[in-house]
Design an enzyme around this catalytic site. Sequence first.
Site, mmCIF file in Angstrom:
data_model
loop_
_atom_site.group_PDB
_atom_site.id
_atom_site.type_symbol
_atom_site.label_atom_id
_atom_site.label_comp_id
_atom_site.label_asym_id
_atom_site.label_seq_id
_atom_site.Cartn_x
_atom_site.Cartn_y
_atom_site.Cartn_z
ATOM 1 N N GLN A 203 0.831 -1.221 0.000
ATOM 2 C CA GLN A 203 0.000 0.000 0.000
ATOM 3 C C GLN A 203 0.862 1.266 0.000
ATOM 4 O O GLN A 203 0.433 2.304 -0.494
ATOM 5 C CB GLN A 203 -0.919 0.027 1.236
ATOM 6 C CG GLN A 203 -2.057 -0.976 1.203
ATOM 7 C CD GLN A 203 -1.692 -2.250 1.936
ATOM 8 O OE1 GLN A 203 -0.531 -2.672 1.938
ATOM 9 N NE2 GLN A 203 -2.660 -2.891 2.545
ATOM 10 N N ASP A 244 -6.331 1.318 12.564
ATOM 11 C CA ASP A 244 -7.614 0.685 12.259
ATOM 12 C C ASP A 244 -8.485 0.518 13.490
ATOM 13 O O ASP A 244 -9.688 0.335 13.395
ATOM 14 C CB ASP A 244 -7.387 -0.684 11.610
ATOM 15 C CG ASP A 244 -6.883 -0.506 10.198
ATOM 16 O OD1 ASP A 244 -5.683 -0.204 10.040
ATOM 17 O OD2 ASP A 244 -7.685 -0.615 9.264
ATOM 18 N N LYS A 255 -1.393 -1.420 10.203
ATOM 19 C CA LYS A 255 -0.813 -2.362 9.247
ATOM 20 C C LYS A 255 0.400 -3.073 9.830
ATOM 21 O O LYS A 255 1.234 -2.456 10.497
ATOM 22 C CB LYS A 255 -0.450 -1.589 7.965
ATOM 23 C CG LYS A 255 0.087 -2.410 6.824
ATOM 24 C CD LYS A 255 -0.767 -3.587 6.449
ATOM 25 C CE LYS A 255 -2.203 -3.226 6.153
ATOM 26 N NZ LYS A 255 -3.097 -4.404 6.040
HETATM 27 O O1 MRU Z 1 -5.332 -3.364 5.011
HETATM 28 P P1 MRU Z 1 -5.552 -1.906 4.765
HETATM 29 O O2 MRU Z 1 -4.874 -1.403 3.555
HETATM 30 O O3 MRU Z 1 -7.034 -1.567 4.815
HETATM 31 O O4 MRU Z 1 -4.865 -1.213 6.013
HETATM 32 C C1 MRU Z 1 -4.938 0.160 6.134
HETATM 33 C C2 MRU Z 1 -4.118 0.695 7.243
HETATM 34 O O5 MRU Z 1 -3.430 -0.019 7.932
HETATM 35 C C3 MRU Z 1 -4.231 2.176 7.509
HETATM 36 O O6 MRU Z 1 -3.078 2.642 8.105
HETATM 37 C C4 MRU Z 1 -5.423 2.431 8.441
HETATM 38 O O7 MRU Z 1 -6.587 1.859 7.944
HETATM 39 C C5 MRU Z 1 -5.637 3.865 8.664
HETATM 40 S S1 MRU Z 1 -6.446 4.579 7.256
HETATM 41 C C6 MRU Z 1 -6.659 6.226 7.436
#
Ligand code: MRU
Length: 365
Positions: A203, A244, A255
């Site tokens: 990402q 999250d 993450k």
């Molecule tokens: O697995 P993902 O790509 O949905 O994980 C996203 C993250 O870890 C972001 O850092 C988190 O959702 C914060 S988004 C503003």
Amino acid sequence: MKVNGAHYRSIWCEGNGGQSVKIIDQTRLPHAFVVVALESLEDAATAIETMQVRGAPLIGATAAYGIALALKVDASDEALEAAAARLRRTRPTAINLNWAIDEMLAAIRNRPREARAAAAFAKAAEICDEDVETNRCIGKHGLALIQEIAKEKAGQTVNILTHCNAGWIATVDWGTALAPIYMAHEAEIPVHVWVDETRPRNQGAALTAWELGQHGVPHTIIADNSGGHLMQHGQVDLCIVGTDRTTAQGDVANKIGTYLKALAARDNNIPFYVALPSSTIDWTIKDGVAEIPIEQRSPTEVTHMTGRSAQGDIITVEIAAPGSPAANYAFDVTPARLVTGLITERGLCPASTEGLLSLFPERRG
Ligand code: MRU
């Protein structure tokens, strides 16, 4: 924020009464910018599961529209509860999903059936607008932090390390961790972002680098294991990441790999901040390591990589020893003791029960 100079949100409605919900397919970025229509509850649920949409706030917003799309077809109590249950199963770690679904249920449940679909589209739009405003406030509060460091550095570039993607594409607009960076860049503070590639789904390399590039923010993609080295050599002034789920005592799930960055930051005396909308706080739990469910995804995300070939085709290749098993934990928990502070829409606070309650006194007791 902007894509090739044109303003976009990451999710929007077209047509009177919100008949068509549009998203940017994040599985195609950065190589192709593809807008996809969500026509049904199942489209919305699948978009979350396959990570066409991702990032805690955007998952919540998509779930909200998923409920509206379900009610367009069947506005019965049973259909409403079934839609909520289907969406809750899509991804387990980000609490915004449950928050948004609960907001939708509260706004819809007591309405007559014939008014439910319209009310649901209106409520989903409200959730999206609120997210934009919340992130704008997070940006403003985080900007003050960057301004302080810029002052200490007397005009030298402020180097900020981020992990995964907590930018505008992970929210409805602005982003959480990246909002202060965009505002600093707009305020002409010299900033440079170290972008962790963020294996296994990349990402950082694919999304954070893309959106920073679209806005002309100087950045460099680094392999996930580079952060500690850069910190030891004075190349990182500040870390900002998203989350999250944040517990009532300030532990944060983000993450996979975030925890290791926080450890390295502590060892090197570098401030480690977490930016979050209050919809990401799970007030019902304290100990994040013990209580936050950690999503495990397909091992093929670890054993394979997808990218663009020299011919311009999007291809997936195997990178691991064939037949070796792989484990794919999508998130980890950084304990509050490693977090310098939380950046919320109401301001900054220590990552602690008292810190959070000082900003959200209505949660006392
Ligand atoms: O697995 P993902 O790509 O949905 O994980 C996203 C993250 O870890 C972001 O850092 C988190 O959702 C914060 S988004 C503003």
